[in-house]
Design a protein around this motif. Structure first.
Motif, PDB file in Angstrom:
ATOM      1  N   TYR A 159       0.814  -1.213   0.000  1.00  0.00           N
ATOM      2  CA  TYR A 159       0.000   0.000   0.000  1.00  0.00           C
ATOM      3  C   TYR A 159       0.848   1.264   0.000  1.00  0.00           C
ATOM      4  CZ  TYR A 159       0.883   0.829   4.960  1.00  0.00           C
ATOM      5  OH  TYR A 159       1.478   1.109   6.159  1.00  0.00           O
ATOM      6  N   ARG A 160       2.066   1.213   0.591  1.00  0.00           N
ATOM      7  CA  ARG A 160       2.910   2.412   0.590  1.00  0.00           C
ATOM      8  C   ARG A 160       3.369   2.758  -0.822  1.00  0.00           C
ATOM      9  NH1 ARG A 160       4.605   3.948   5.727  1.00  0.00           N
ATOM     10  NH2 ARG A 160       6.340   5.124   4.855  1.00  0.00           N
TER      11      ARG A 160
ATOM     12  N   GLN B 163       0.844   5.083  -3.359  1.00  0.00           N
ATOM     13  CA  GLN B 163       0.649   6.527  -3.249  1.00  0.00           C
ATOM     14  C   GLN B 163       0.761   7.223  -4.599  1.00  0.00           C
ATOM     15  OE1 GLN B 163       2.684   8.287   0.379  1.00  0.00           O
ATOM     16  NE2 GLN B 163       3.729   6.324   0.262  1.00  0.00           N
TER      17      GLN B 163
ATOM     18  N   ALA C  48      -4.036   5.423   0.458  1.00  0.00           N
ATOM     19  CA  ALA C  48      -2.649   5.067   0.767  1.00  0.00           C
ATOM     20  C   ALA C  48      -1.864   6.295   1.216  1.00  0.00           C
ATOM     21  CB  ALA C  48      -1.991   4.424  -0.455  1.00  0.00           C
ATOM     22  N   LYS C  49      -2.087   7.430   0.560  1.00  0.00           N
ATOM     23  CA  LYS C  49      -1.419   8.656   0.981  1.00  0.00           C
ATOM     24  C   LYS C  49      -1.852   9.072   2.373  1.00  0.00           C
ATOM     25  CE  LYS C  49      -0.515  10.742  -3.546  1.00  0.00           C
ATOM     26  NZ  LYS C  49      -0.760  11.906  -4.429  1.00  0.00           N
TER      27      LYS C  49
ATOM     28  N   ARG D 217      -3.058   7.196   4.796  1.00  0.00           N
ATOM     29  CA  ARG D 217      -2.545   6.240   5.782  1.00  0.00           C
ATOM     30  C   ARG D 217      -1.046   6.432   6.012  1.00  0.00           C
ATOM     31  NH1 ARG D 217      -2.984  -0.377   5.164  1.00  0.00           N
ATOM     32  NH2 ARG D 217      -1.749  -0.899   7.024  1.00  0.00           N
ATOM     33  N   THR D 218      -0.300   6.607   4.935  1.00  0.00           N
ATOM     34  CA  THR D 218       1.148   6.798   5.066  1.00  0.00           C
ATOM     35  C   THR D 218       1.459   8.099   5.787  1.00  0.00           C
ATOM     36  OG1 THR D 218       1.485   5.575   3.010  1.00  0.00           O
ATOM     37  CG2 THR D 218       3.304   6.935   3.784  1.00  0.00           C
ATOM     38  N   ARG D 219       0.709   9.148   5.502  1.00  0.00           N
ATOM     39  CA  ARG D 219       0.927  10.431   6.162  1.00  0.00           C
ATOM     40  C   ARG D 219       0.680  10.320   7.670  1.00  0.00           C
ATOM     41  NH1 ARG D 219      -1.846  13.027   2.965  1.00  0.00           N
ATOM     42  NH2 ARG D 219      -3.841  13.043   4.080  1.00  0.00           N
TER      43      ARG D 219
ATOM     44  N   GLU E 240       0.943   7.571   9.489  1.00  0.00           N
ATOM     45  CA  GLU E 240       2.007   6.737  10.070  1.00  0.00           C
ATOM     46  C   GLU E 240       3.301   7.528  10.221  1.00  0.00           C
ATOM     47  OE1 GLU E 240       0.365   2.519   8.167  1.00  0.00           O
ATOM     48  OE2 GLU E 240       2.056   3.592   7.267  1.00  0.00           O
ATOM     49  N   GLU E 241       3.640   8.318   9.213  1.00  0.00           N
ATOM     50  CA  GLU E 241       4.850   9.143   9.313  1.00  0.00           C
ATOM     51  C   GLU E 241       4.718  10.146  10.461  1.00  0.00           C
ATOM     52  OE1 GLU E 241       7.653   9.102   7.573  1.00  0.00           O
ATOM     53  OE2 GLU E 241       7.145   7.512   6.147  1.00  0.00           O
TER      54      GLU E 241
ATOM     55  N   ILE F  21       9.591   2.918  10.590  1.00  0.00           N
ATOM     56  CA  ILE F  21       9.602   4.267  10.021  1.00  0.00           C
ATOM     57  C   ILE F  21      10.528   5.173  10.832  1.00  0.00           C
ATOM     58  CG2 ILE F  21       8.183   6.286   9.504  1.00  0.00           C
ATOM     59  CD1 ILE F  21       5.827   4.398   9.076  1.00  0.00           C
TER      60      ILE F  21
END
Length: 680
Positions: free
Chosen positions: A181-182, A185, A350-351, A353-355, A357-358, A417
């Motif tokens: 999923y990462r 993005q 995906a964006k 979720r990744t944002r 997590e970061e 991360i």
């Protein structure tokens, strides 16, 4: 590349100027919020001649005429400059680039045509189209040409015309390639320019030179009101407290935000003080404001405003690239989950979720103050990793163990991360390992998250050119991160600095070349990136050649002997404290190079002159040679922090913090009184 016939744009309406302005402001936030003033700059547009880039050129032309001096990423913008890249892969490419430049002139935009030079990739008149890796080589050359051109034009913002359909094709290709999923993005709205990591002023560098110039483009001087408040606060502290207390208010959390690249170091009376190197920042950013607009709307925009565009005939060849094959396939035959809207929704999720997590990993690093010390002079990092395991309490909730096990996958992801962010401080590599490749590292650093509990003591290991060395104490376990020793199977990192390239040792019987008595200092040359970590440059007034190499053991002893006794003792203390063990042999060293006439570099003679990052050199070198060293870009927001509950009140918030504590104490006393009355 022929002029297209007018096509039906499926009822799509042109992009309005208000929509485009909102899109530009959304993808171009201020890069340096602490900047108080910015001079006017131009922006650069990457123009290919297609309908997307020509629509972007028209919109920018109208935008800058209507909203004169609007801010784009800190700087008020007055003009845009089109950069056209001629790949020189087809005979008619030069003529087509000239036609694109003429069309930009009609729109009121200046332009420049840059041709790629393939001589470094071909031999004996070979056709560049025969290269097996033509697409990747062309991409690298294109980005480096764009970066160099933007640096020459003093344009820190480069705009690309990628649109919604490009995003769909990119995400679909990654889905077909098996990305997680990462990887879904897709194309990012903004990022630092790639493939230009060693170009100073292009990739995350250049801000320090801008700040030292007479007329910097960005000013970080604090407002007069804040400076007056600082003076009065310092005056009060001097009258009531010794100096060691008020100096704690000048940490990374207050006025240091106004001085990018500035790192503070605690004073230790046991060792000589070593001024920390400044860290670089700046560079060119790429923005893509058209990602939310479909190609149909771009076509409608060009048609409604009589803007001519040009089609590349290679885009019609479905067998040329994977993107062309996806572009020309029958999408109606795809399953619903691979249709355009479904794929774009997956990309947005995906964006998001990744944002998140970061941001969570960053909060964890800041809240727990993981970084204990960072030394840019030696390129080392000291960290203390808290446990993810929940603290034992007297009364544990039901199924607490099951909850901890269910949280472990997410905790491992956040830990991975965070470790990537820490590796970026020290690694010489351009690309840090992805999160999926850090499972073994997480097992070593966080035993409580490992599938099997390992009670053995921690051991040192290496990843991405970084050594993780454990420092075990009865209270805690800390990790010391440093540059890994250089492999004997690979050449040492070496950079040639500008100098007198024809300087040679005279042969026997030949008169020596004596420099003129009128010595003239040469201007500072462009900084060179060494080992992916340090930006270094020299200036000399004598003919000589200089190379940057690691501190070699065979040259360390003669260098020590050349130093005066006090300087020699200081060097030993600095190396012992700041660069212990093998870390010292990863430091950059400045050598003068001499070679007899008629011999190649194999017969060269190296003389160690200085250790630029430590500020130590042979006596008298400052009369002939000057040098300057800086560390590359780092995430300074993770430095100078203390764990939650241990922070001292920072400057400007002392009274607010004290007042809030008094309010909480007063409310607690009121609650006790009410409970007492209720019990009675």
């Amino acid at each position: 590349m022929s002029a297209p016939t007018r096509v039906f744009h499926h009822g799509a309406k042109p992009i309005s100027l208000a929509e485009f302005r909102d899109a530009v402001e959304a993808v171009c936030p201020p890069r340096f919020p602490a900047a108080r003033f910015a001079r006017s700059r131009r922006v650069a547009l990457a123009i290919s001649g297609g309908v997307d880039s020509m629509a972007m050129a028209f919109l920018f032309s109208s935008l800058l005429k209507t909203y004169r001096g609007m801010k784009i990423a800190d700087n008020p913008t007055e003009s845009a400059f089109g950069v056209i890249i001629d790949h020189k892969l087809r005979p008619e490419s030069a003529h087509e680039a000239a036609r694109v430049a003429q069309e930009l002139k009609k729109l009121g935009l200046k332009s420049i045509v840059k041709q790629l030079n393939w001589k470094d990739f071909i031999r004996n008149g070979q056709d560049p189209n025969s290269l097996s890796n033509l697409e990747s080589v062309a991409r690298t050359m294109r980005y480096r040409m764009l970066g160099s051109t933007c640096h020459y034009l003093h344009a820190t913002s480069l705009f690309f015309a990628h649109h919604r359909d490009d995003q769909y094709e990119t995400v679909l290709m990654r889905c077909m390639s098996g990305h997680q999923y990462r990887g879904h993005q897709g194309i990012r709205e903004a990022n630092a320019i790639p493939e230009c990591y060693d170009l100073y002023g292009v990739y995350k560098s250049g801000l320090l030179d801008d700040q030292t110039s007479r007329q910097p483009y960005l000013s970080f001087k604090p407002p007069n009101k804040e400076m007056r408040r600082l003076r009065w606060r310092m005056k009060d502290d001097f009258e009531t407290e010794p100096w060691d207390r008020p100096k704690g208010h000048l940490g990374i959390n207050d006025l240091s935000a106004h001085f990018p690249g500035h790192i503070t170091r605690d004073l230790d009376p046991r060792v000589p003080y070593l001024t920390p190197l400044n860290c670089e920042d700046g560079g060119i950013m790429i923005y893509r404001p058209l990602l939310e607009f479909s190609k149909d709307r771009l076509i409608a925009t060009c048609e409604a405003n009589n803007v001519e565009w040009f089609e590349d005939p290679t885009n019609a060849d479905a067998t040329l690239t994977q993107r062309n094959a996806i572009r020309h396939m029958d999408r109606s035959q795809l399953p619903p989950e691979l249709q355009k809207e479904a794929v774009l929704d997956m990309s947005r999720e995906a964006k998001r979720r990744t944002r998140l997590e970061e941001a969570e990993a960053r909060r964890w690093l800041q809240r727990e103050a993981v970084i204990q010390d960072f030394d840019p002079n030696a390129g080392t990092l000291l960290i203390e990793l808290p446990s993810f395991q929940s603290k034992a309490t007297r009364w544990r909730r039901l199924f607490a163990k099951a909850r901890d096990e269910a949280r472990q996958p997410h905790q491992r992801l956040i830990a991975a991360i965070a470790i990537r962010k820490l590796i970026e401080f020290v690694t010489p590599d351009v690309n840090v390992p992805p999160v999926a490749n850090l499972d073994n590292v997480i097992d070593r650093l966080f035993p409580e998250l490992a599938p099997k509990l390992d009670s053995s003591p921690p051991k040192a290991f290496t990843i991405a050119g970084v050594v993780f060395d454990p420092i075990v104490s009865p209270v805690s376990i800390k990790w010391f991160l440093s540059r890994a020793p250089y492999s004997s199977t690979k050449p040492l990192p070496e950079r040639k600095l500008p100098g007198h390239l024809r300087y040679r040792i005279p042969s026997v019987g030949e008169p020596d070349e004596k420099p003129s008595r009128n010595y003239h200092w040469r201007t500072w040359k462009t900084l060179k990136l060494w080992d992916g970590r340090y930006w270094i440059r020299v200036s000399a007034c004598v003919p000589a050649r200089f190379h940057l190499l690691p501190l070699l053991p065979q040259h360390a002893k003669p260098f020590r002997k050349a130093l005066p006794p006090k300087q020699r003792a200081r060097l030993e203390q600095i190396l012992k404290y700041y660069a212990p063990g093998k870390v010292r042999y990863s430091l950059p060293a400045l050598y003068s190079v001499e070679a007899p006439r008629g011999e190649d570099d194999a017969g060269r003679i190296l003389t160690l002159l200085a250790l630029p990052t430590l500020g130590i050199h042979v006596p008298g070198l400052e009369r002939w040679v000057k040098y300057e060293a800086r560390y590359r870009w780092i995430d300074a927001s993770l430095l100078g922090l203390k764990r939650r509950g241990t922070q001292a009140p920072v400057l400007g918030y002392h009274h607010t913090w004290t007042r809030s504590r008094r309010i909480r104490r007063h409310r607690a006393e009121e609650c006790k009184i009410r409970r007492a009355h209720g019990a009675m």
